[in-house]
Design an enzyme around this catalytic site. Sequence first.
Site, PDB file in Angstrom:
ATOM      1  N   GLY A 158       1.028  -1.081   0.158  1.00 18.50           N
ATOM      2  CA  GLY A 158      -0.312  -0.362  -0.105  1.00 18.50           C
ATOM      3  C   GLY A 158       0.880   1.180   0.687  1.00 18.50           C
ATOM      4  N   CYS A 159       2.165   1.138  -0.215  1.00 16.19           N
ATOM      5  CA  CYS A 159       2.758   2.101   0.236  1.00 16.19           C
ATOM      6  C   CYS A 159       3.603   2.315  -1.557  1.00 16.19           C
ATOM      7  CB  CYS A 159       3.882   2.209   0.853  1.00 16.19           C
ATOM      8  SG  CYS A 159       3.480   2.433   2.705  1.00 16.19           S
TER       9      CYS A 159
END
Lengths: 410, 146
Positions: free
Chosen positions: B50-51
């Site tokens: 998610g980064c």
Amino acid sequence: MEDRKPFEIQYVRSQFPALSQYVYNKPLVYFDNAATTQKPLVVIDRLKLWYELENSNIHRGVHYLSQQGTIAFETARKTVAAFLNAKETHEIIFTKGTTDSINLLASSLGRLLVNEGDSVLVTGMEHHSNFVPWQQLCLEKKANLLVAAITDSGEVDLEDYKSLLEKRPKIVSITHISNVLGTINPIEEMIRLAHEYNIPVVIDGAQSVAHQKIDVQALNCDFFAFSGHKLYAPMGVGVLYGKEKWLNAMPPYQFGGEMVNQVSIKETLFNDLPFKFEAGTPNVGAVLGLESAIHFIEMTGIEQIGLHEEQLLHYALEKLKEIDQIRFIGHPKKQAGVISFLIGNIHPFDAGMIIDKLGIAIRTGHHCAQPVMERYGIPGTMRASFAAYNTFEEIDIFVAAVKKAALMLS
Amino acid sequence: MTIEQTQQQIIDEFSMFDDWMDKYNFLIEMGKDCPIIDTQYKTNNYLITGCQSRVWLHASYDGNLISFSADSDAVITKGIVNLLIRVFNGHSPEEILAADTAFLDQIGLKEHLSPTRSNGLVSMVKQMKLYAQVYHLKSTQQTKHE
Ligand SMILES: Cc1ncc(COP(=O)(O)O)c(C=O)c1O
């Protein structure tokens, strides 16, 4: 065009309300045009008019609004056909966008042509939209996905392409312009080479259609896909051009209303082109917006737009070269207004966050083209991409911001 | 210092800057103090999804308190993860689970990061709380056996 004005950048800009806004108290510099372009007033007004007065479902009603809507929708199809110089208006299929167009092909043309042991040929610089649908088709059919190599400078290795053609793939699908490297591929030659083996060629035109004149008959491509939103038009509409003989031979993609002639409990007769491929209610407002966007481009002049963007590209490349440790990812001989770069070992995400705070919209990341990142062994890039309304002053602001980010991060 | 006290300290530190560039510089500096993850843990198993940049996070537990270590290939991200480590390091699983993270809004970190980036931030917090959850369960099970 009789009433075309000379290319005057301030006039062009004045037609785009979004460009006059401030972000973080700084005038917006919008260099993310490869992702999507801003919209001119003619497009915004067209959408407004449709929803204010004209809204109705088309091809269905006998009532006034429905008839007018149908006429407008079918006129837009003619406009698109003329814009691409398609031979027949019914060779234009409205879709949701490039991704949708290519999925239609992978499903329908794939079903028609690809069987176990066959192959499909793409290049190593495809957007995931022109890669994953073919890859999944091949997995399902137990076929092989052939990927033409790209060179260090970011061009398709034509020797590799030729040798892969000898394996007689059933379909060739290639991008006209790379959304990461800016490479303008020699598609005329690539199409001609594939046709020597009678292989149909799909062109992903997402990145080219707003920047140069497209003539599908001169290119002689079998299919051409693009998205409206990268062409100053609304999101949610795209086009698939296909040669009539292929579209007639292909099975329908989705089933439902509009695409049928007669339905009984036992069987269904499908409608003719182009409706066979347009199941369900289309995004009529967006289609009309696309027509207005094409008018905007014709009024502004596609050649002038292309020339302006080329000048911006060369100016930006020269300016960026002043930065220590700048690395351009790809430096093809023929490059469109797309620049991917890195500064030393600075992570593109770090630099992107700082550049954003300076009011500049660029893209960071892998740009939905992870095979390209893998090819160059990098996590991602920073990407600036230009449109008709960008200026040399904006490039100065952008380069100053990149310098500031480099200073903070090294 | 309690978790709330560290959070208040960070809010005070950030309030000294009115310019976002200064805040970024501060985060970059903070990243340099990050307790670096042992190379054996710098693998996909410890990667936070998610980064936009890669972030690895590891936690260890001495039966009482948790300590975190991390790394990232982007320096601003490394500053952000270390900010969270400063807040949660050396606390019990129960304290970490009970902690509120509204301070991220107060220093403008959430608001100033776009949704996908902010998801990265949310994923980091989630992962830290997940570690706390696991160690909390472990310790309660042990006390049952005793
Ligand atoms: C080369 C290329 N192909 C396909 C696409 C996908 O377009 P869309 O998301 O509009 O379907 C893009 C968009 O970034 C692109 O650049």
